[in-house]
Write a protein that holds these residues in place. Structure first.
Motif, PDB file in Angstrom:
ATOM      1  N   GLY A 126      51.071  56.635   1.927  1.00 22.70           N
ATOM      2  CA  GLY A 126      51.053  56.089   3.283  1.00 22.70           C
ATOM      3  C   GLY A 126      50.753  54.606   3.357  1.00 22.70           C
ATOM      4  N   ARG A 127      49.754  54.160   2.636  1.00 19.56           N
ATOM      5  CA  ARG A 127      49.390  52.737   2.659  1.00 19.56           C
ATOM      6  C   ARG A 127      50.493  51.882   2.037  1.00 19.56           C
ATOM      7  NH1 ARG A 127      42.921  52.254   1.356  1.00 19.56           N
ATOM      8  NH2 ARG A 127      42.287  53.927   2.738  1.00 19.56           N
ATOM      9  N   ALA A 128      51.071  52.372   0.944  1.00 22.31           N
ATOM     10  CA  ALA A 128      52.153  51.617   0.295  1.00 22.31           C
ATOM     11  C   ALA A 128      53.369  51.525   1.214  1.00 22.31           C
ATOM     12  CB  ALA A 128      52.534  52.270  -1.030  1.00 22.31           C
TER      13      ALA A 128
ATOM     14  N   SER B  15      59.441  53.316  -1.746  1.00 22.96           N
ATOM     15  CA  SER B  15      59.348  52.606  -0.476  1.00 22.96           C
ATOM     16  C   SER B  15      59.747  51.141  -0.571  1.00 22.96           C
ATOM     17  CB  SER B  15      57.923  52.721   0.076  1.00 22.96           C
ATOM     18  OG  SER B  15      56.982  52.249  -0.849  1.00 22.96           O
ATOM     19  N   THR B  16      59.940  50.594  -1.765  1.00 21.78           N
ATOM     20  CA  THR B  16      60.345  49.200  -1.860  1.00 21.78           C
ATOM     21  C   THR B  16      61.797  49.015  -1.432  1.00 21.78           C
ATOM     22  OG1 THR B  16      60.947  49.419  -4.189  1.00 21.78           O
ATOM     23  CG2 THR B  16      58.703  48.676  -3.694  1.00 21.78           C
ATOM     24  N   GLU B  17      62.529  50.106  -1.269  1.00 22.60           N
ATOM     25  CA  GLU B  17      63.927  50.029  -0.853  1.00 22.60           C
ATOM     26  C   GLU B  17      64.076  50.034   0.665  1.00 22.60           C
ATOM     27  OE1 GLU B  17      66.506  52.785  -2.997  1.00 22.60           O
ATOM     28  OE2 GLU B  17      64.874  53.044  -4.419  1.00 22.60           O
TER      29      GLU B  17
ATOM     30  N   LEU C   3      43.346  47.450   6.984  1.00 21.96           N
ATOM     31  CA  LEU C   3      44.750  47.068   6.773  1.00 21.96           C
ATOM     32  C   LEU C   3      44.866  45.588   6.402  1.00 21.96           C
ATOM     33  CD1 LEU C   3      46.598  49.049   9.577  1.00 21.96           C
ATOM     34  CD2 LEU C   3      46.522  49.541   7.119  1.00 21.96           C
ATOM     35  N   GLU C   4      44.072  44.745   7.036  1.00 27.12           N
ATOM     36  CA  GLU C   4      44.123  43.319   6.700  1.00 27.12           C
ATOM     37  C   GLU C   4      43.786  43.092   5.231  1.00 27.12           C
ATOM     38  OE1 GLU C   4      41.460  41.812   9.704  1.00 27.12           O
ATOM     39  OE2 GLU C   4      43.144  41.165  10.944  1.00 27.12           O
ATOM     40  N   LYS C   5      42.755  43.760   4.728  1.00 28.77           N
ATOM     41  CA  LYS C   5      42.391  43.634   3.307  1.00 28.77           C
ATOM     42  C   LYS C   5      43.518  44.152   2.417  1.00 28.77           C
ATOM     43  CE  LYS C   5      37.431  43.945   4.065  1.00 28.77           C
ATOM     44  NZ  LYS C   5      36.236  44.784   3.930  1.00 28.77           N
ATOM     45  N   LEU C   6      44.136  45.254   2.812  1.00 28.17           N
ATOM     46  CA  LEU C   6      45.256  45.818   2.063  1.00 28.17           C
ATOM     47  C   LEU C   6      46.426  44.834   2.034  1.00 28.17           C
ATOM     48  CD1 LEU C   6      46.556  48.345   0.691  1.00 28.17           C
ATOM     49  CD2 LEU C   6      47.351  48.970   2.985  1.00 28.17           C
TER      50      LEU C   6
ATOM     51  N   ILE D 114      56.821  48.171   4.535  1.00 33.73           N
ATOM     52  CA  ILE D 114      57.512  47.921   5.807  1.00 33.73           C
ATOM     53  C   ILE D 114      57.097  46.564   6.372  1.00 33.73           C
ATOM     54  CG2 ILE D 114      57.733  48.668   8.213  1.00 33.73           C
ATOM     55  CD1 ILE D 114      57.535  51.579   7.129  1.00 33.73           C
ATOM     56  N   ILE D 115      55.796  46.289   6.371  1.00 32.37           N
ATOM     57  CA  ILE D 115      55.293  45.010   6.899  1.00 32.37           C
ATOM     58  C   ILE D 115      55.893  43.841   6.112  1.00 32.37           C
ATOM     59  CG2 ILE D 115      53.237  43.574   7.250  1.00 32.37           C
ATOM     60  CD1 ILE D 115      53.472  45.992   9.162  1.00 32.37           C
ATOM     61  N   HIS D 116      55.831  43.919   4.806  1.00 26.34           N
ATOM     62  CA  HIS D 116      56.369  42.852   3.953  1.00 26.34           C
ATOM     63  C   HIS D 116      57.854  42.635   4.235  1.00 26.34           C
ATOM     64  CE1 HIS D 116      57.606  40.811   0.237  1.00 26.34           C
ATOM     65  NE2 HIS D 116      56.400  40.299   0.306  1.00 26.34           N
TER      66      HIS D 116
END
Length: 186
Positions: free
Chosen positions: A28-30, A8-10, A58-61, A35-37
């Motif tokens: 899923g979380r990664a 997913s980093t791509e 999600l904020e903590k993640l 995507i957010i990053h």
């Protein structure tokens, strides 16, 4: 077009596109975080519609992964539903009463799009698979059509997350016809 990515980093987002991302349940979380990053790095005002995890989770993640959660606006469908009745909407959150409340979600979505109308917006919808727990597939497809049409009308971008293998073939083809690209994060 379906793309198969090694990890997913791509993830890459194009302007004014809507992408359906499939990932393994444990990724899923990664996928969400990547995507957010990626979107924040490209100058998007990110709005997360979450029916999968409470926004505080999600904020903590995000903090754990080097993302300032203040750079993300949340439309949260699960906190109130899960008993967080004392949690109220604020300048960075809109709380919807339940994952089944499509009217409240539609109104919140429209309000947020107006609120950030001068910004380059990216909507992340997390997750289509979880939405299917609470709603019949025909309602989910109609709602996704509303979201994608609104994004296209406003010339904005977005992504829909789903669990790989979590959609039946009919729903896959219906939702797939609403997006510009389908990405399978392998």
């Amino acid at each position: 077009m379906v793309q198969y990515l090694m990890n997913s980093t791509e993830i890459v987002t194009d302007e004014e596109s809507i992408v359906l991302y499939f990932s393994e349940p444990e990724k899923g979380r990664a996928t969400n975080t990547d995507i957010i990053h990626n979107c924040i790095g490209k100058g998007y005002r990110v709005i997360v519609v979450t029916n999968n995890f409470p926004s505080k989770v999600l904020e903590k993640l995000y903090v754990k992964n080097g993302i300032n959660p203040d750079e993300v606006f949340f439309i949260d469908q699960v906190t109130s539903f899960g008993g967080g009745s004392s949690v109220k909407s604020d300048g960075n959150h809109i709380m919807i009463r339940s994952p089944q409340d499509l009217t409240g979600l539609s109104m919140a979505f429209s309000d947020v799009m107006k609120k950030f109308s001068g910004d380059k917006i990216f909507i992340l919808f997390d997750s289509l698979s979880t939405m299917l727990i609470y709603l019949p597939s025909d309602k989910v497809v109609k709602f996704m059509h509303f979201i994608t049409t609104k994004l296209r009308t406003l010339e904005e971008s977005g992504a829909i997350l789903a669990v790989k293998g979590g959609l039946d073939p009919m729903l896959y083809s219906q939702v797939g016809s609403l997006v510009d690209e389908i990405v399978d994060i392998g």
